[in-house]
Design a protein around this motif. Structure first.
Motif, PDB file in Angstrom:
ATOM      1  N   VAL A 113       6.895   1.025  -9.114  1.00 57.69           N
ATOM      2  CA  VAL A 113       6.163  -0.072  -9.752  1.00 57.69           C
ATOM      3  C   VAL A 113       7.065  -1.295  -9.883  1.00 57.69           C
ATOM      4  O   VAL A 113       6.618  -2.438  -9.691  1.00 57.69           O
ATOM      5  N   ARG A 137      -3.069  -2.490 -10.040  1.00 54.00           N
ATOM      6  CA  ARG A 137      -3.652  -1.144 -10.135  1.00 54.00           C
ATOM      7  C   ARG A 137      -2.566  -0.104 -10.431  1.00 54.00           C
ATOM      8  O   ARG A 137      -2.760   0.800 -11.256  1.00 54.00           O
ATOM      9  N   ALA A 138      -1.412  -0.237  -9.764  1.00 55.49           N
ATOM     10  CA  ALA A 138      -0.316   0.703  -9.998  1.00 55.49           C
ATOM     11  C   ALA A 138       0.203   0.598 -11.430  1.00 55.49           C
ATOM     12  O   ALA A 138       0.485   1.615 -12.080  1.00 55.49           O
ATOM     13  N   SER A 160      -2.829  -4.334  -5.621  1.00 61.61           N
ATOM     14  CA  SER A 160      -2.114  -3.058  -5.564  1.00 61.61           C
ATOM     15  C   SER A 160      -1.134  -2.927  -6.711  1.00 61.61           C
ATOM     16  O   SER A 160      -1.022  -1.865  -7.341  1.00 61.61           O
ATOM     17  N   THR A 161      -0.413  -4.015  -7.013  1.00 58.88           N
ATOM     18  CA  THR A 161       0.557  -3.983  -8.112  1.00 58.88           C
ATOM     19  C   THR A 161      -0.140  -3.780  -9.444  1.00 58.88           C
ATOM     20  O   THR A 161       0.272  -2.947 -10.265  1.00 58.88           O
ATOM     21  N   GLN A 195       0.828  -1.207   0.000  1.00 60.51           N
ATOM     22  CA  GLN A 195       0.000   0.000   0.000  1.00 60.51           C
ATOM     23  C   GLN A 195       0.862   1.257   0.000  1.00 60.51           C
ATOM     24  O   GLN A 195       0.546   2.249  -0.661  1.00 60.51           O
ATOM     25  N   ALA A 252       2.260   1.604  -3.442  1.00 60.31           N
ATOM     26  CA  ALA A 252       1.201   2.036  -4.361  1.00 60.31           C
ATOM     27  C   ALA A 252       0.882   3.514  -4.163  1.00 60.31           C
ATOM     28  O   ALA A 252       0.642   4.243  -5.136  1.00 60.31           O
ATOM     29  N   LEU A 299       7.046  -2.993  -6.599  1.00 63.10           N
ATOM     30  CA  LEU A 299       5.784  -3.721  -6.411  1.00 63.10           C
ATOM     31  C   LEU A 299       5.780  -5.014  -7.220  1.00 63.10           C
ATOM     32  O   LEU A 299       5.393  -6.075  -6.721  1.00 63.10           O
TER      33      LEU A 299
END
Length: 711
Positions: A442, A457-458, A454-455, A415, A418, A445
């Motif tokens: 990124v 989405r990033a 989270s990964t 988190q 991100a 992640l």
């Protein structure tokens, strides 16, 4: 270290983050920061950046910093201010801190532009980060989240090691010597004086051993306090209270709440008197309170004075039962602090009570669960380390907690990364700098958890940002940058369908942009026609903007309309010139270029030809020539040395462009002395073209060039 000290006085008291030097630290700060600096402005910047995360203690020498790190048992961070040109002193300070205070985490602040130099200087050490000066609040806050975790982990690991070493150390069970009052001999015989002394000493040893077991098994340790004369046997003190609940995860200390203070001291007196006081305290329900006057204290003291006294041991059992009940009640109500207090009292009353193990495990489980529910992952990890060191739970339960905490720590890390990705995208730092950009985070992640939400989405957010950059480059007609951003988006997994959608959107945007530009050019052309600027000036006329429109979008609907309007305006101006007997060929040619009807063009030409041409007196025009550049002739050196003056009459023709040609000498005085200088100068003169009936004409001219000696 650092720059010259400020003229204002500086103390060595801790400075809460966000306050001025000299104030006492906030009791809720997560860590102690020892700042090695001589600049008050640096302290203020650092305090404002850290907010309530830390209590800052300024020092101005390495030795003072090391002493500060040794004086406190809280989580420690050493901050080194490398400003002031003394960069060579940074590494010695870092090495000294790592040698003498290995539990502290070191962060170095370097002036902007010197970060790489300082990073190279401390290469190979355990410096956590090199940050810029002036202090960047957002970057400092982000980095200090990791600093706090690292410092807390080091401190907790050190405490766990100390606890384990103490548990297996014989010296941990030794008690300080203390004088125990010798009970008076009773009438009718009784134990001998020596026997009573032996019994008292054994009792004291038993009590001390029980207290040592309690504190060691509870995971805490503290030095004993000096005994007051004729009062109490010296016993360990409880550590400080737990931090304030509800603090944000980044600001929570990594060590768990300290074991509650429980009265484990003893008082002197006759056994009967002690038992009487214990009975009274029990009747008044003063089981553990108030300090110095409670049943637990009196029963323990009686048992120490007479280890075989059944009433004393029975009383301790009843107190233990009360405390076990209080523990259950507090746990059921979620009052963990009260439960911990009751458990500590139970351990003091009956150190070997078989209930203690289960109750400790129950309390530890509740504390870890609450810490996790409150988002205090690091606090939960510290509680787990304490539980492992004290064996307060079964291996299976410890394994479950370990797995849950590790998962939550990983989630918190993801988190945080991100969040940094989102922040860097907002700031426009997509790829630079490499270690503090959206792309860099990124990559972290992806390396840690490629399949996490989270990964993904990033990655998606960064891919969208890349496509946005490609869109901007395409509209700016920068194909190299467009390809670069598209390739970056593809490397993040952007699909062919998404690229196709991007190309479609881009085509639509280009069409809209082209239409907007065409409308702008058409509007400018109409504005210049209203102002009468049909063909002049060259780059701000109706013809100029219409040419731009034609080259950009020749099929634009507005082009045909505006070009016909311009052709009509040019024909009107040419017709007016023809009626005045002036040439209008240039306007007619432009009108024909922009689509005028050839018949209309021919009619204007015929109108001009039908007008009689005025006779032009070229000789008279010479008087109206306007010289725009004049070059003085060079005075011949020989004539100047001999003191000769004179003049030259020159004839020439000013051509249609305003340049003299056919330059000839008509007469010179004295002959031949100044001819060449005069002709050379006139050839470099320039005149405004002479316009007759709208056309430039050649004009014959004469001029007298004089050569006069300087006065």
């Amino acid at each position: 270290m650092a720059s010259a000290a400020s003229s204002s006085p500086r103390g060595h008291a801790s400075v809460p983050a966000g306050s001025s030097p000299g104030h006492q630290p906030s009791p809720h700060a997560a860590i102690d920061v020892t700042a090695l600096t001589t600049r008050d402005e640096f302290l203020l910047e650092l305090g404002q950046a850290l907010g309530g995360q830390a209590a800052i203690r300024p020092v101005d020498s390495t030795e003072a910093a090391l002493e500060s790190l040794k004086r406190t048992r809280r989580t420690q961070v050493l901050v080194i201010d490398a400003d002031g040109g003394q960069l060579h002193q940074v590494r010695p300070a870092v090495e000294a801190a790592e040698k003498r205070a290995p539990h502290a985490v070191t962060v170095v602040f370097a002036p902007e532009g010197h970060e790489k130099q300082v990073a190279a200087a401390v290469k190979g050490t355990k410096v956590f980060a090199v940050l810029p000066i002036p202090v960047d609040p957002r970057k400092t806050q982000a980095i200090f989240g990791g600093v706090i975790e690292e410092a807390a982990a080091r401190k907790a690991d050190a405490h766990a090691t100390e606890a384990l070493e103490a548990e297996f150390s014989i010296g941990s069970f030794r008690v300080q010597s203390a004088t125990v009052a010798e009970p008076p001999a009773e009438e009718g015989g009784g134990p001998s004086r020596s026997l009573l002394i032996v019994v008292a000493v054994m009792a004291a040893l038993a009590v001390a051993a029980g207290a040592g077991w309690y504190f060691l098994r509870g995971g805490t340790s503290a030095a004993p306090t000096p005994a007051a004369p004729n009062a109490e046997i010296p016993t360990p003190l409880a550590p400080s209270a737990a931090p304030t609940a509800g603090a944000p995860p980044a600001a929570q200390p990594a060590t768990p709440a300290a074991t509650p203070a429980v009265e484990v001291s003893l008082v002197q007196g006759k056994v009967d008197e002690l038992l009487e006081k214990a009975r009274l305290a029990m009747r008044e329900r003063h089981y553990t309170e108030p300090p110095g006057e409670n049943a637990l204290l009196y029963y323990r003291s009686a048992a120490a004075a007479d280890p075989g006294n059944g009433e004393a041991h029975d009383g301790l059992g009843r107190v233990a039962t009360v405390l076990a009940g209080r523990f259950d009640e507090a746990m059921n109500a979620g009052r963990l602090d009260e439960a911990a207090q009751s458990l500590a009292g139970l351990k003091s009353a009956l150190p070997a009570d078989p209930r203690i193990g289960a109750l400790s495990a129950r309390l530890t489980s509740a504390e870890i669960s609450k810490a996790l529910a409150d988002g205090g992952v690091e606090r939960a990890a510290a509680l787990l380390r304490q539980a492992e060191a004290s064996r307060a739970a079964s291996p299976e339960q410890l394994a479950r907690w370990r797995t849950d905490i590790a998962r939550r720590q990983e989630d918190a890390k993801l988190q945080r990364l991100a969040g940094l990705v989102e922040e860097r995208i907002r700031d426009g730092h997509l790829t630079d700098p490499a270690n503090d950009s959206a792309a860099g985070y990124v990559r972290q992640l992806t390396s840690s958890a490629p399949a996490s939400a989270s990964t993904q989405r990033a990655q998606h957010d960064l891919s969208v940002a890349y496509l946005r950059k490609a869109h901007e480059a395409a509209l700016a007609r920068n194909s190299a940058d467009e390809d670069q951003w598209l390739n970056a988006a593809r490397s993040l997994g952007t699909t062919a369908a998404e690229i196709a959608a991007f190309q479609k959107d881009l085509a639509g945007a280009r069409a809209k942009a082209a239409q907007a530009d065409a409308d702008r050019l058409a509007g400018l052309a109409r504005d210049r026609m209203r102002e009468g600027r049909l063909t002049d000036p060259a780059q701000d006329s109706a013809a100029y903007y219409l040419t731009q429109l034609q080259s950009g979008d020749p099929n634009n609907a507005a082009f045909g309309t505006v070009s016909r309007e311009l052709a009509g305006k040019l024909l009107e101006r040419a017709r007016a010139a023809a009626l005045a007997g002036k040439s209008a060929e240039q306007d007619l040619a432009q009108a024909q270029h922009w689509g005028a009807d050839p018949k209309d063009v021919l009619a204007v030409r015929e109108l001009h030809q039908s007008k009689p041409k005025p006779v032009v007196d070229l000789a008279a025009l010479a008087a109206h020539l306007k010289q725009v550049r004049s070059v003085a002739p060079d005075y011949p050196a020989s004539a100047l040395q001999r003191g000769i003056a004179g003049s030259v009459l020159i004839s020439f023709t000013v051509d249609a462009k305003g340049a003299p040609r056919d330059v000839e000498v008509v007469q010179s005085t004295p002959a031949g002395v100044f001819d060449r200088a005069a002709v050379s100068a006139v050839k470099r003169w320039r005149y405004a073209p002479m316009i007759v009936d709208g056309a430039a004409v050649e004009v014959p001219a004469r001029t007298l060039v004089r050569f006069e000696l300087p006065k």
